[in-house]
Design a protein around this motif. Structure first.
Motif, PDB file in Angstrom:
ATOM      1  N   ASP A  80     -11.503  21.280  70.514  1.00  0.00           N
ATOM      2  CA  ASP A  80     -10.863  20.317  71.426  1.00  0.00           C
ATOM      3  C   ASP A  80      -9.521  19.872  70.839  1.00  0.00           C
ATOM      4  O   ASP A  80      -9.207  20.167  69.690  1.00  0.00           O
ATOM      5  N   LYS A  81      -8.750  19.164  71.659  1.00  0.00           N
ATOM      6  CA  LYS A  81      -7.368  18.795  71.272  1.00  0.00           C
ATOM      7  C   LYS A  81      -7.328  17.972  69.975  1.00  0.00           C
ATOM      8  O   LYS A  81      -6.443  18.147  69.147  1.00  0.00           O
ATOM      9  N   ASN A  82      -8.279  17.045  69.817  1.00  0.00           N
ATOM     10  CA  ASN A  82      -8.282  16.208  68.610  1.00  0.00           C
ATOM     11  C   ASN A  82      -8.547  17.047  67.374  1.00  0.00           C
ATOM     12  O   ASN A  82      -7.835  16.973  66.370  1.00  0.00           O
ATOM     13  N   GLN A  85      -6.136  19.538  65.372  1.00  0.00           N
ATOM     14  CA  GLN A  85      -5.163  19.028  64.382  1.00  0.00           C
ATOM     15  C   GLN A  85      -5.823  18.671  63.048  1.00  0.00           C
ATOM     16  O   GLN A  85      -5.144  18.211  62.131  1.00  0.00           O
ATOM     17  N   PRO A 231     -15.328   9.251  62.604  1.00  0.00           N
ATOM     18  CA  PRO A 231     -15.222   7.790  62.606  1.00  0.00           C
ATOM     19  C   PRO A 231     -16.613   7.135  62.710  1.00  0.00           C
ATOM     20  O   PRO A 231     -17.582   7.783  63.116  1.00  0.00           O
ATOM     21  N   LYS A 343     -15.193   2.571  77.810  1.00  0.00           N
ATOM     22  CA  LYS A 343     -14.615   3.544  76.881  1.00  0.00           C
ATOM     23  C   LYS A 343     -15.114   3.211  75.487  1.00  0.00           C
ATOM     24  O   LYS A 343     -14.843   2.132  74.962  1.00  0.00           O
ATOM     25  N   LYS A 345     -15.621   2.910  71.566  1.00  0.00           N
ATOM     26  CA  LYS A 345     -14.733   2.753  70.412  1.00  0.00           C
ATOM     27  C   LYS A 345     -14.778   4.029  69.560  1.00  0.00           C
ATOM     28  O   LYS A 345     -15.817   4.674  69.455  1.00  0.00           O
ATOM     29  N   ASP A 346     -13.662   4.394  68.968  1.00  0.00           N
ATOM     30  CA  ASP A 346     -13.538   5.527  68.039  1.00  0.00           C
ATOM     31  C   ASP A 346     -13.503   6.902  68.713  1.00  0.00           C
ATOM     32  O   ASP A 346     -13.524   7.926  68.028  1.00  0.00           O
ATOM     33  N   TYR A 347     -13.495   6.929  70.070  1.00  0.00           N
ATOM     34  CA  TYR A 347     -13.397   8.221  70.760  1.00  0.00           C
ATOM     35  C   TYR A 347     -12.013   8.323  71.386  1.00  0.00           C
ATOM     36  O   TYR A 347     -11.645   7.511  72.221  1.00  0.00           O
ATOM     37  N   ASN A 348     -11.252   9.308  70.973  1.00  0.00           N
ATOM     38  CA  ASN A 348      -9.870   9.456  71.445  1.00  0.00           C
ATOM     39  C   ASN A 348      -9.863  10.312  72.717  1.00  0.00           C
ATOM     40  O   ASN A 348      -9.615  11.513  72.677  1.00  0.00           O
ATOM     41  N   VAL A 349     -10.209   9.687  73.853  1.00  0.00           N
ATOM     42  CA  VAL A 349     -10.270  10.420  75.122  1.00  0.00           C
ATOM     43  C   VAL A 349      -9.487   9.653  76.192  1.00  0.00           C
ATOM     44  O   VAL A 349      -9.280   8.450  76.066  1.00  0.00           O
ATOM     45  N   ASP A 350      -9.093  10.371  77.254  1.00  0.00           N
ATOM     46  CA  ASP A 350      -8.279   9.730  78.295  1.00  0.00           C
ATOM     47  C   ASP A 350      -9.097   9.407  79.540  1.00  0.00           C
ATOM     48  O   ASP A 350      -8.557   9.225  80.617  1.00  0.00           O
TER      49      ASP A 350
END
Length: 466
Positions: A80-82, A85, A231, A343, A345-350
């Motif tokens: 996935d995008k996260n 990296q 996280p 949403k 916490k600690d999940y980098n989603v849109d």
């Protein structure tokens, strides 16, 4: 506040007192009695199907050699995008380059995938003409990769052909698939060991999936170094998935009480019911969760705790991948599928997201109160593993004792106070029940059959935990 608590206690008592509906006194399980080769209407056998797994700190760097040994010339790397990296993916790519493996990256995996996101990945796989697949990520990535492998190997199949009934056709997989290596980076789904791929079916707003031993990874590389990138809330929520995998598979309907008996081995479901081999893995995974989950959540540098949780995820996967799960999972699918604005916490989603492990664990106190009258000894046994003093407990106490133990465990780990805290109210219960009804692949493995009224009461009792 006190009134709401009293209401929950009252509902749980009603659920406990409900008339005995064990399989021998109920018609819920007596599906069409098509006789099997053994002449039985319930199953008489179980089988164990598990991916090859390799465990060790730094073992990811072997992946290029593995693909070379398989003769792979054109590999599809999914993530996935996260994660694309982060060090786990970099380590994988370094190994592929070092070993001369040609690969293409697909990093558009959606966290909590949908049928749309599955189909985008399938399209990529079909165009790429890959001869091997490599998934680096959590359950969402590994499940997406399983689906891409399946449908690119069976290009003329309709998407719903292999999706579980009653939403899809649930056809057995008879086509040969390509090798798939899974590198899990979370300690939760156990997807590296199982033949299950879960997604949100957007049209009905419910989760469903594909379940076939044929789609399980060829190899799972379990590298505890990857868990150091997780996280705090991701560690907690993925740990709750391990907890419920173990609890549900250990308390599931025994395999020899499941019906119908398959007319051929290819139609024996991956989720077969509790059995003596899965039991061993489930109990062992629970002991690790009891000892290490809180440490793993609280200290990101505790390699011992995080390594053990990574192993526990695979252990529980071996257990539930062959025994199955039941009500916590069946009820969790509409909880995540109908999410409003929550949403995590600690999940980098849109997009709004109730993480899978959280959606599963919030109903656990109510569920195990409900199921405890069927196998009270097992419910007391797992309560004791999780820290309860059961020396004076009697069989009728099994449900409340386990429910209280789970509540304390969740409270200590700062879990949201029930379904109300993640945006649901009593008005949502009919839709939540409606979303649970198609999940019969798992709900029928509960040791106790459940009516729509039972499910309503379970959702209501889960609105508030503490």
């Amino acid at each position: 506040m006190a009134a709401a608590g009293a209401r929950v206690v009252h509902l749980l008592r009603l659920l406990q007192r409900a008339a005995c509906q064990c399989p021998s006194h109920s018609h819920t399980y007596s599906q069409a009695p098509g006789l099997s080769p053994s002449g039985k209407t319930t199953d008489y056998a179980f089988e164990m199907a598990v991916s090859t797994i390799r465990y060790g700190a730094g073992v990811t760097k072997e992946v290029g050699m593995d693909l070379q040994n398989m003769g792979a010339k054109n590999v599809c790397l999914m993530t996935d995008k996260n994660l694309s990296q982060l060090p786990p993916v970099q380590t994988v790519m370094d190994s592929l380059v070092k070993n001369g493996i040609n690969f293409k990256v697909y990093d558009n995996v959606r966290v909590e995938p949908t049928d749309t996101s599955f189909m985008e990945a399938i399209e990529f796989a079909k165009k790429g003409a890959f001869d091997a697949f490599l998934a680096v990520g959590g359950g969402s990535t590994i499940d997406t990769c399983k689906a891409a492998n399946l449908y690119s190997s069976s290009p003329d199949s309709d998407f719903l052909d292999y999706v579980n009934a009653p939403i899809g056709k649930g056809k057995p997989v008879t086509v040969p698939l390509k090798p798939l290596i899974a590198v899990p980076t979370t300690s939760g789904t156990g997807s590296e060991t199982t033949g299950v791929a879960i997604f949100d079916y957007e049209h009905l707003k419910v989760k469903t999936g594909i379940a076939s031993r044929a789609i399980k990874p060829t190899l799972g590389l379990i590298d505890p170094l990857h868990t150091l990138h997780m996280p705090e809330r991701v560690v907690a929520n993925s740990g709750f998935d391990v907890l419920c995998h173990a609890l549900e598979s250990y308390t599931a309907l025994p395999y020899h009480m499941r019906s119908p008996c398959p007319s051929s081995p290819i139609t024996r479901p991956a989720y077969q019911g509790s059995n003596p081999i899965s039991d061993i893995w489930a109990v062992h995974a629970l002991r690790i969760v009891a000892k290490y989950l809180k440490r793993a959540v609280r200290n990101p540098d505790d390699l011992e705790a995080r390594s053990n949780m990574h192993l526990a995820s695979a252990f529980a996967g071996i257990g539930f991948g062959n025994a199955g799960v039941h009500l916590c999972h069946g009820m969790s699918y509409p909880i995540s599928g109908l999410v409003k604005t929550y949403k995590a916490k600690d999940y980098n989603v849109d997009h709004p997201l109730v993480p899978h492990g959280l959606s599963v664990v919030l109903t656990s106190p109510a569920v195990f109160t409900f199921t405890s009258q069927m196998f009270p000894e097992r419910h007391l046994e797992v309560a004791e593993i999780l820290g309860a003093d059961t020396r004076t407990a009697r069989r009728p106490d099994a449900g409340p004792v386990l429910a209280d133990t789970l509540r304390k465990f969740l409270f200590d780990l700062n879990v949201d106070d029930g379904l109300a805290a993640i945006g649901y109210s009593k008005a949502d219960i009919p839709m939540l029940v409606k979303g649970t009804m198609p999940q019969e692949r798992v709900t029928k493995l509960a040791p106790r059959p459940q009516s729509e009224e039972d499910l309503s009461a379970l959702f209501e009792a889960s609105m508030k935990l503490y």
